[in-house]
Enzyme design. Structure first.
Site, short mmCIF file in Angstrom:
data_model
loop_
_atom_site.label_atom_id
_atom_site.label_comp_id
_atom_site.label_asym_id
_atom_site.label_seq_id
_atom_site.Cartn_x
_atom_site.Cartn_y
_atom_site.Cartn_z
N HIS A 280 0.83 -1.21 0.00
CA HIS A 280 0.00 0.00 0.00
C HIS A 280 0.86 1.26 0.00
CE1 HIS A 280 0.30 0.93 4.36
NE2 HIS A 280 0.22 -0.37 4.55
N ASP A 292 6.35 0.58 6.58
CA ASP A 292 4.89 0.48 6.43
C ASP A 292 4.37 1.59 5.55
OD1 ASP A 292 2.26 -0.21 6.76
OD2 ASP A 292 2.10 0.54 8.80
N GLU A 326 -4.79 1.97 2.74
CA GLU A 326 -4.89 0.83 3.64
C GLU A 326 -5.02 1.28 5.08
OE1 GLU A 326 -3.53 -2.38 6.36
OE2 GLU A 326 -2.61 -0.42 6.08
N GLU A 327 -4.35 2.36 5.43
CA GLU A 327 -4.22 2.73 6.84
C GLU A 327 -5.51 3.16 7.50
OE1 GLU A 327 -1.94 1.86 8.55
OE2 GLU A 327 -0.05 1.87 7.48
N ASP A 354 3.24 -6.42 3.40
CA ASP A 354 2.88 -5.32 4.29
C ASP A 354 3.30 -5.62 5.72
OD1 ASP A 354 1.85 -2.96 5.28
OD2 ASP A 354 -0.23 -3.64 5.30
N HIS A 424 3.92 2.70 12.65
CA HIS A 424 3.06 3.85 12.95
C HIS A 424 3.71 4.90 13.86
CE1 HIS A 424 -0.85 1.34 12.07
NE2 HIS A 424 0.00 1.33 11.08
#
Lengths: 457, 457
Positions: A280, A292, A326-327, A354, A424
């Protein structure tokens, strides 16, 4: 007759082993190219350093769309196209502020927090109230409205450090972030503070999406670092009426037009049979989104480049897909599956990367038993590269909507020990990625796609 | 009779599997303790941050001896003692300087270099001369005195990026550093510049020991970063008479008294049977020596702590050994073996961790076929922890002198992909080590020591 059978068996087995030797040689070529001349790392440098964090709806997300489109054209892929998709546009706004207000021992204690993705802001007045710690939703329900109303709920269940697979530990704790704020709001809470989903005790808060339930008041919500959570929990042991203040300036703006980016090499024999490899393109805003999922994107592009570089012409159509959003919405993954159905496309398989650009250790597949058996039978071809876990069960968020069309989904599995240090956070930057690990991942993925192309699934 | 045999076989196999289940449970306990409450990482923080780089003979090496002695006493090991050993005392002196003097295209080009360990310095006047590139000693010999005399030899053979095991790639290139300067001096060279032994193209020079041959003039020698080496090689294509200048202030001082540090838990049944687990306490001076080999030291101490923490009383004597002077002399490893022979000690096995604090993937053993078979039979107990490579062949520099007493030597194998980014550089610091990877390594080592203690080897 008996001799004939033996002869046939011998012929068959020698054919098989010649085929295996050919596959082993092709896979060796893929790894050699990736290790000596791989381009994942330099692609990732551009995506992270020149574009940076790229949350859905942001200018950086638009730049990432255009970069990946141009990159795939520059590599000479047969077709490169965009799939328009409307995505949520959440913005964090000004830096968050948080503090314990009235610790008997320490007085005012500043805390480092980040707003959860999709959360509403407190505005400049912030939110302040008594803070109450819970481990899970059962404990929350037991306390009920009598104990929760007007308070800030502090979800403090840690990830289980004993689990070897840190994604299992993540799954065991992530409902606090995803559903915690709405669960707390059910009982009249005015805010939520969530322990960061980290495998480590450190000072780094981890953001990530929360999902507000329908018809429940949306309350502001932040993540606190694991060290901060531990400190807060300690302070709560001494103070019955600990008050917590936090201020966030997040807001959800109107949806924005964005895109999945698709590049493909057309199949020479079965052009209508599609194999997807993807990651993504969007990332959280706090860092460069290197692991990520910059890693998964550049590895997916690299899979197609590697095939061209070793002169392999696929029989089936191989598609690199950069999924958007995606997030905090999965709108890109949903759109891709929707279009596949609408256009009556036949997908042989979909593979997603991912889980970061770490050392490759395996693949997991969701599909029929026959599909799983077939993939697992390729284990010996991966063993020389340290990839020892071909297993049942796996996939990825963006390719999961394809399951309704019975497409087998495959998750690329790098080692998971370091992932939840970066996930994140503000430190998921280019420097956190090791070149050899990243390139090895691309080679592993290309090898898997090669085998699926050659043998179907 | 036949039934009796079947019955016995069943009994035997169920006994076996009960034993296996017991071993699996003990190993699970070890991993749980390491992952939840492991202390390797905090020990490493002290050793790297409070003591730092600790080359043999330095005050920091003395501090590391005293720290590890106190640490093992604090953990309550049964015996903690020092083994005196004289070690070389090489010092780097002032920061090195280097430059290309006369590039037609670029003029003066500064280069980042580090003196090789044990090398002589140039003094303040430096050394300057025409620089000539070679790939290996064959090429050097072919050029001979006619082409080499009075010049600086530039050894530029890269590590083979295609090899999955980066230690194999290291072995394939490291003779340039270890023997290159003396090989060049044989033909009258006045200095040597060696391509850094790195798996990556970057700006970081890697030091490491060189060994001067007897009766050959000792010439000054430096390592240049891989990017620097590539640039130098490019410049040499344009300029026939490229001149290079470098200045080093290294010198070898008189030998210094230092120590191996040994801590042990006495065996309850066979106290005279010794199992060694160790790493080396000295490190290069450029960094904190975190992976090389702070990691191996703290993991070795942690092995004994883990045994106490899970309440396992070993049958044999388990020794954690911090060897001194692996980097530029191996005097500690030699002294340990010498004393073992002198004191007629019986060593069951020796295990070394000296490949960094990375993800555990296996162990390699040198010994008799029966010893290897026995160790390899334990594979199923390690598989749940991702440790999939129990293999023949392995050990470690410090324990290699024990081979003359036929002690089986075992090398702990973490994944090798990232090691040669940090090895012997200025960035082998605490921050380069991941806590879970380090603690998992200690747990893997403790599990292996547990099995050797229980079953012998």
């Amino acid at each position: 007759m008996r001799n004939l059978i033996i002869l046939l068996a011998l012929l068959f087995s020698s054919t098989l082993s010649a085929q295996q030797a050919q596959d082993a040689a092709q896979i060796r070529k893929i790894f050699d190219e990736a290790l000596e001349k791989g381009e994942s790392y330099e692609m990732l440098r551009y995506l992270t350093k020149n574009i940076g964090g790229r949350l859905s709806g942001s200018p950086q997300a638009a730049a990432a769309v255009e970069w990946s489109r141009q990159q795939m054209i520059a590599y000479g892929f047969d077709t490169v196209f965009l799939q328009p998709v409307m995505v949520p546009h959440w913005v964090r706004g000004k830096k968050e502020i948080a503090r314990v207000v009235n610790s008997k021992k320490l007085g005012t204690v500043p805390m480092d927090v980040v707003a959860l993705g999709n959360s509403v802001g407190t505005g400049p007045k912030g939110v302040v109230g008594e803070i109450i710690e819970v481990q899970d939703f059962q404990e929350l329900a037991k306390l009920g409205r009598a104990k929760i109303e007007g308070k800030i709920v502090f979800f403090n269940r840690p990830m289980d450090a004993k689990l070897m697979d840190t994604f299992s530990a993540y799954s065991g704790a992530s409902n606090q972030r995803g559903s915690g704020p709405s669960e707390a709001a059910k009982y009249g809470a005015i805010g939520a503070v969530v322990r960061s989903l980290s495998s480590f005790n450190d000072d780094i808060p981890h953001t990530g999406g929360t999902r507000y339930a329908l018809n429940i008041p949306k309350i502001p919500a932040v993540a606190i670092s694991t060290n901060g959570a531990n400190q807060l929990s300690e302070l709560l042991k001494d103070d019955q009426n600990l008050n917590f203040y936090f201020e966030t300036h997040a807001e959800m703006l109107p949806d924005v037009l964005s895109y999945n980016v698709v590049g493909e090499i057309k199949g020479s024999e079965f052009p209508d049979e599609i194999i997807v490899v993807g990651g993504h393109l969007d990332s959280w805003d706090l860092s460069e989104g290197a692991h990520d999922d910059g890693a998964g994107c550049v590895q997916s592009i690299e899979v197609l480049r590697l095939m061209k570089a070793i002169g392999y012409q696929p029989k089936r159509t191989i598609r690199a897909v950069m999924f958007m959003n995606e997030e905090n919405g999965l709108m890109g993954g949903r759109k891709y599956a929707e279009l596949a159905e609408e256009n009556e496309e036949y997908h042989v398989a979909a593979l997603e990367s991912d889980r970061g650009g770490f050392l490759p250790i395996g693949f997991g597949i969701t599909g029929t038993k026959a599909q799983q058996d077939k993939l697992l039978s390729w284990q010996p071809l991966f063993t020389p590269y340290g990839i020892h876990q071909l297993k049942r069960g796996g996939g990825g968020a963006d390719i999961s909507p394809l399951r309704t069309q019975d497409v087998p989904t495959i998750g690329y599995l790098p080692d998971s020990q370091r992932y939840f240090k970066y996930h994140h956070t503000g430190i998921d930057n280019f420097e956190a990625v090791n070149q050899r690990e990243l390139e090895l991942g691309a080679a592993a993925m290309a090898s898997m796609i090669y085998l699926i192309d050659k043998y179907g699934l």
